[in-house]
Design a protein around this motif. Sequence first.
Motif, PDB file in Angstrom:
ATOM      1  N   ALA A 168       0.827  -1.198   0.000  1.00 18.68           N
ATOM      2  CA  ALA A 168       0.000   0.000   0.000  1.00 18.68           C
ATOM      3  C   ALA A 168       0.863   1.249   0.000  1.00 18.68           C
ATOM      4  N   LEU A 169       0.333   2.305  -0.590  1.00 19.73           N
ATOM      5  CA  LEU A 169       0.950   3.624  -0.558  1.00 19.73           C
ATOM      6  C   LEU A 169       0.101   4.480   0.378  1.00 19.73           C
ATOM      7  N   VAL A 170       0.722   4.992   1.432  1.00 16.66           N
ATOM      8  CA  VAL A 170      -0.003   5.666   2.508  1.00 16.66           C
ATOM      9  C   VAL A 170       0.461   7.114   2.602  1.00 16.66           C
ATOM     10  N   ASP A 171      -0.486   8.047   2.623  1.00 16.64           N
ATOM     11  CA  ASP A 171      -0.187   9.470   2.809  1.00 16.64           C
ATOM     12  C   ASP A 171      -0.465   9.855   4.254  1.00 16.64           C
ATOM     13  N   GLY A 172       0.353  10.775   4.784  1.00 18.49           N
ATOM     14  CA  GLY A 172       0.131  11.227   6.146  1.00 18.49           C
ATOM     15  C   GLY A 172       1.338  11.910   6.742  1.00 18.49           C
ATOM     16  N   SER A 173       1.376  11.987   8.086  1.00 21.14           N
ATOM     17  CA  SER A 173       2.450  12.681   8.791  1.00 21.14           C
ATOM     18  C   SER A 173       2.833  11.893  10.042  1.00 21.14           C
ATOM     19  N   ILE A 174       4.069  12.088  10.466  1.00 20.49           N
ATOM     20  CA  ILE A 174       4.544  11.459  11.703  1.00 20.49           C
ATOM     21  C   ILE A 174       3.984  12.215  12.906  1.00 20.49           C
ATOM     22  N   SER A 175       3.536  11.472  13.907  1.00 20.94           N
ATOM     23  CA  SER A 175       3.042  12.075  15.140  1.00 20.94           C
ATOM     24  C   SER A 175       3.614  11.301  16.323  1.00 20.94           C
ATOM     25  N   VAL A 176       3.752  11.971  17.444  1.00 20.54           N
ATOM     26  CA  VAL A 176       4.279  11.344  18.663  1.00 20.54           C
ATOM     27  C   VAL A 176       3.146  11.205  19.677  1.00 20.54           C
ATOM     28  N   TYR A 223       6.278   6.948  18.495  1.00 16.61           N
ATOM     29  CA  TYR A 223       5.850   7.695  17.311  1.00 16.61           C
ATOM     30  C   TYR A 223       5.084   6.774  16.381  1.00 16.61           C
ATOM     31  N   ARG A 224       4.233   7.358  15.549  1.00 20.64           N
ATOM     32  CA  ARG A 224       3.469   6.579  14.589  1.00 20.64           C
ATOM     33  C   ARG A 224       3.103   7.476  13.407  1.00 20.64           C
ATOM     34  N   PHE A 225       2.687   6.844  12.335  1.00 19.94           N
ATOM     35  CA  PHE A 225       2.338   7.555  11.118  1.00 19.94           C
ATOM     36  C   PHE A 225       0.820   7.684  11.071  1.00 19.94           C
ATOM     37  N   VAL A 226       0.332   8.941  11.147  1.00 22.55           N
ATOM     38  CA  VAL A 226      -1.099   9.203  11.110  1.00 22.55           C
ATOM     39  C   VAL A 226      -1.508   9.359   9.648  1.00 22.55           C
ATOM     40  N   CYS A 227      -2.358   8.437   9.183  1.00 25.26           N
ATOM     41  CA  CYS A 227      -2.679   8.369   7.756  1.00 25.26           C
ATOM     42  C   CYS A 227      -3.860   9.278   7.398  1.00 25.26           C
ATOM     43  N   SER A 228      -3.776   9.825   6.201  1.00 18.76           N
ATOM     44  CA  SER A 228      -4.899  10.588   5.653  1.00 18.76           C
ATOM     45  C   SER A 228      -5.493   9.907   4.430  1.00 18.76           C
TER      46      SER A 228
END
Length: 393
Positions: free
Chosen positions: A75-83, A90-95
Amino acid sequence: MREIVYTVTEISEYIKKLLEEDPYLVNVSVYGEVTNVRPRKGHIFFSLVDENAKLDCVLFGGDNMGIRLQEGRMALVDGSISVYTPHGTYRFVCSNIRYLDHIGTYQMKFETTLKKLLEEGLLYRPKRPLPRFPKRIGVITSRSSAAFQDVIRTAKERKSPVEIYLFHTSVQGDSAKKELIEALRKANKYDLDLVLIVRGGGSREDLWVFNEEEVVREILKMKHPVVTGIGHEIDRVIADFAADVSMHTPTGAAEYVLPDFRDVHEELKNLYERMKDTVLEKITREEERLNRLFHYIKAAAKRKYEINKLTAVRVKELAGKLRSLVLNSVRRKHERVEHLFRVLESLKPTRFLDKGFVLVKKEGKIVKEAASLNSGDIVFLIFRDGEKKARVI
């Protein structure tokens, strides 16, 4: 020089600010293999993995939006790193999530190995039956694992008089495959009734050793019946296909192979009651049949004038003797049933413990002679209500 002291929260908030304001970590796209999918409270938690790393991700509200992620897909996932400061992770919050056309490396390895073993016919072999009352059980897992403690606890709760042999191995990590194969080979040399392979839940990567072709082939070589209890209910590894019985959890596997002797005792009592009722019912039927026979003979004697009174008395005597013989036979069978039940009661594995005796075990084996113990040996004293560890002086 003045020492600068920060609180945990201050450090965590500072790291959060650094990562969440880094332009290289905001509104970026990442691709990888989807694994460890865990819907929870309307959100979807999952991981993206490649051959060298794992990135934990979350799609907030994804489950409520009807999104269903599929393990093993790329999968290709868009988003930003969040703590997440409470846990310091930390984890990647997907949009947005888009599937790619091919499957991931882990899924490809899984399907390739499974297909190969199926084509060889190894996973189609007949499943071996398990003994109802096993005496010696081998457990293959880590000695410090919760899975092993689940097995021990289940055995105690069910009062199962079994000998448990632990074959220690790592269940994840670089050395897990080699150690697991060695543990399987070692267990195969022991005189066991069956083997339990147990491991608690984890991510797909944590459980991957149980998908390794070499490990599965070693399981297929086991001379003892094999029961697996690996992961949680949603987990499925190739080792499960090779086992004679696969359960969803370590506790489920232990409960499946260990009979609850409280239930066994209750079953014996019920069997005794059914046998007693059967015998009494048979006695009643025999009495009724004899009464009918007696009345038939008596009526026939009256109809036949040539039968004199002496003959009628004789017939009655014979009928009485026949009735006594049958009743005595049935009574002896009844007494035999009661005797067998008393024997069963006397053979209860824990009966001698109820009288105050203690069972001594050393290295998993029962100690029968004092000469086999040396000063300093560690032994286990088995009492009616549990066991204690002791050292020989």
